[in-house]
Motif scaffolding. Structure first.
Motif, PDB file in Angstrom:
ATOM      1  N   ASP A   9       0.852  -1.048  -0.062  1.00  0.00           N
ATOM      2  CA  ASP A   9       0.089   0.089  -0.036  1.00  0.00           C
ATOM      3  C   ASP A   9       0.884   1.323  -0.091  1.00  0.00           C
ATOM      4  N   GLY A  10       2.045   1.270  -0.513  1.00  0.00           N
ATOM      5  CA  GLY A  10       3.031   2.390  -0.349  1.00  0.00           C
ATOM      6  C   GLY A  10       2.894   3.421  -0.918  1.00  0.00           C
ATOM      7  N   VAL A  11       1.989   3.380  -2.153  1.00  0.00           N
ATOM      8  CA  VAL A  11       1.331   4.503  -2.830  1.00  0.00           C
ATOM      9  C   VAL A  11      -0.087   4.928  -2.606  1.00  0.00           C
ATOM     10  N   ALA A  12      -0.731   4.023  -1.810  1.00  0.00           N
ATOM     11  CA  ALA A  12      -2.050   4.424  -1.485  1.00  0.00           C
ATOM     12  C   ALA A  12      -2.143   5.941  -1.146  1.00  0.00           C
ATOM     13  N   HIS A  13      -1.372   6.549  -0.585  1.00  0.00           N
ATOM     14  CA  HIS A  13      -1.707   8.217   0.000  1.00  0.00           C
ATOM     15  C   HIS A  13      -1.919   8.865  -1.085  1.00  0.00           C
ATOM     16  N   LEU A  14      -1.466   8.426  -2.732  1.00  0.00           N
ATOM     17  CA  LEU A  14      -1.360   9.403  -3.586  1.00  0.00           C
ATOM     18  C   LEU A  14      -2.923   9.217  -4.423  1.00  0.00           C
ATOM     19  N   ASP A  15      -3.719   8.353  -3.594  1.00  0.00           N
ATOM     20  CA  ASP A  15      -5.130   8.419  -4.202  1.00  0.00           C
ATOM     21  C   ASP A  15      -5.291   8.112  -5.730  1.00  0.00           C
ATOM     22  N   GLY A  16      -4.567   7.170  -6.015  1.00  0.00           N
ATOM     23  CA  GLY A  16      -4.650   6.576  -7.381  1.00  0.00           C
ATOM     24  C   GLY A  16      -3.859   7.359  -8.424  1.00  0.00           C
ATOM     25  N   ARG A  17      -3.201   8.423  -7.913  1.00  0.00           N
ATOM     26  CA  ARG A  17      -2.153   9.023  -8.824  1.00  0.00           C
ATOM     27  C   ARG A  17      -0.782   8.431  -9.083  1.00  0.00           C
ATOM     28  N   ALA A  18      -1.047   7.074  -9.454  1.00  0.00           N
ATOM     29  CA  ALA A  18       0.318   6.434  -9.377  1.00  0.00           C
ATOM     30  C   ALA A  18       0.321   5.495 -10.570  1.00  0.00           C
ATOM     31  N   ILE A  19       1.244   5.179 -11.256  1.00  0.00           N
ATOM     32  CA  ILE A  19       1.468   4.081 -12.401  1.00  0.00           C
ATOM     33  C   ILE A  19       2.492   3.161 -12.015  1.00  0.00           C
ATOM     34  N   LEU A  20       2.385   2.035 -11.966  1.00  0.00           N
ATOM     35  CA  LEU A  20       3.220   0.857 -11.641  1.00  0.00           C
ATOM     36  C   LEU A  20       3.426   0.223 -12.956  1.00  0.00           C
ATOM     37  N   SER A  21       4.890   0.082 -13.437  1.00  0.00           N
ATOM     38  CA  SER A  21       5.188  -0.314 -14.831  1.00  0.00           C
ATOM     39  C   SER A  21       5.953  -1.434 -14.809  1.00  0.00           C
ATOM     40  N   PRO A  22       5.754  -2.590 -13.958  1.00  0.00           N
ATOM     41  CA  PRO A  22       6.611  -3.685 -13.903  1.00  0.00           C
ATOM     42  C   PRO A  22       6.687  -4.581 -15.142  1.00  0.00           C
TER      43      PRO A  22
END
Length: 293
Positions: free
Chosen positions: A150-163
């Motif tokens: 949940d490490g980027v959850a504080h950004l409220d969906g404003r994150a892209i993970l590109s693995p």
């Protein structure tokens, strides 16, 4: 279960990228964080890709040993040389300056060129919780999500993970073959758990949003895209589009297609295999022009 919508030129032309004014500030300021003393190329590729995708101002935070040659290679960028750990990756004590650089940015990319999962976790654990701007997490930056789902959850969906699929498997604690057999299901799981947009795949790229609100698939590209550095270029395109003001899902859909279509353009010159990731860079603005005028 929602079926993914194919990404086509028509879909993207109807989903126009944000328009901005004529100044470089209005095009977005972006920051690329990563690199290693033995592998600065990933940061270079991502940084140039961000500008080729339309970002107006570029900042790079990398290890001090390669900062001067990197600044000479990318004269358009402000390059901050920061302390390295014993393995040549950015050290955790770099975190305060990275957070300060990020504060004035439209978007931040974390991960390209970092060569140790432990180093990535140590650094990003100090950086990510303090970020308030949209982020892209790529490559070994995903190790932070392995430890902190949940490490980027504080950004409220404003994150892209590109693995890539291997990194997706490690993040979820699964066997790579299991993930490769059904990347859509596992991308959905990570998107929901992390509260972020996930872009992953091989021959077919899948894009999932949190809670399966929407999903897409992209089949552009080809076998020539499976080359060192290609993922860094894609991450940079995602950053550039996000920095220009695209939503995370829009940046993901546009970025996946533009990256793949750039590779298709190179096939006419080099054939299906043998082109280099850096050769994708010049095709990015040409591809965007095809779609966006």
């Amino acid at each position: 279960m929602r079926q993914p919508r194919p990404i086509t030129t028509g879909l993207l032309r109807d989903w126009e990228l944000p328009r901005s004014g004529g100044s470089k500030e209005s095009q977005g300021r972006v920051l690329v964080v990563g690199g290693n003393v033995r592998m600065p190329g990933g940061v270079l590729l991502a940084a140039e890709a961000a500008m080729r995708a339309g970002a107006g101002k570029l900042q790079v935070a990398t290890v001090e040993q390669v900062a001067v040659p990197m600044a000479m290679q990318v004269p358009e960028a402000y390059v901050a040389g920061l302390p390295a750990d014993a393995d040549g990756n950015l050290a955790p004590e770099s975190a305060a300056e990275i957070v300060e650089l990020a504060a004035d940015c439209s978007a931040v990319l974390l991960g390209p060129g970092i060569m140790s999962p432990d180093s990535a976790v140590a650094l990003l654990s100090e950086v990510v919780p303090q970020l308030a701007v949209p982020v892209v997490v790529d490559a070994l930056g995903m190790a932070y999500l392995t430890e902190h789902r949940d490490g980027v959850a504080h950004l409220d969906g404003r994150a892209i993970l590109s693995p890539n699929l291997g990194e997706l498997a490690v993040t979820l604690g699964l066997d790579q073959d299991e993930v490769s057999d059904d990347p859509l299901t596992h991308a959905r799981r990570l998107a929901t758990d992390a509260r972020a947009v996930v872009v992953t795949g091989a021959a077919t790229t899948v894009i999932c949003t949190p809670d399966d609100a929407a999903c897409w698939q992209d089949e552009s590209g080809g076998e020539g895209m499976a080359v060192s550095g290609s993922g860094d270029v894609k991450a940079g395109v995602l950053l550039g589009l996000l920095g220009r003001g695209a939503t995370p899902e829009q940046a993901a859909a546009w970025g996946a297609f533009v990256h793949g279509r750039a590779g298709e353009r190179l096939v006419a010159v080099h054939g299906r295999r043998g082109y280099l990731a850096r050769e994708l860079l010049v095709e990015i603005p040409r591809t965007l022009a095809e779609l966006d005028g």
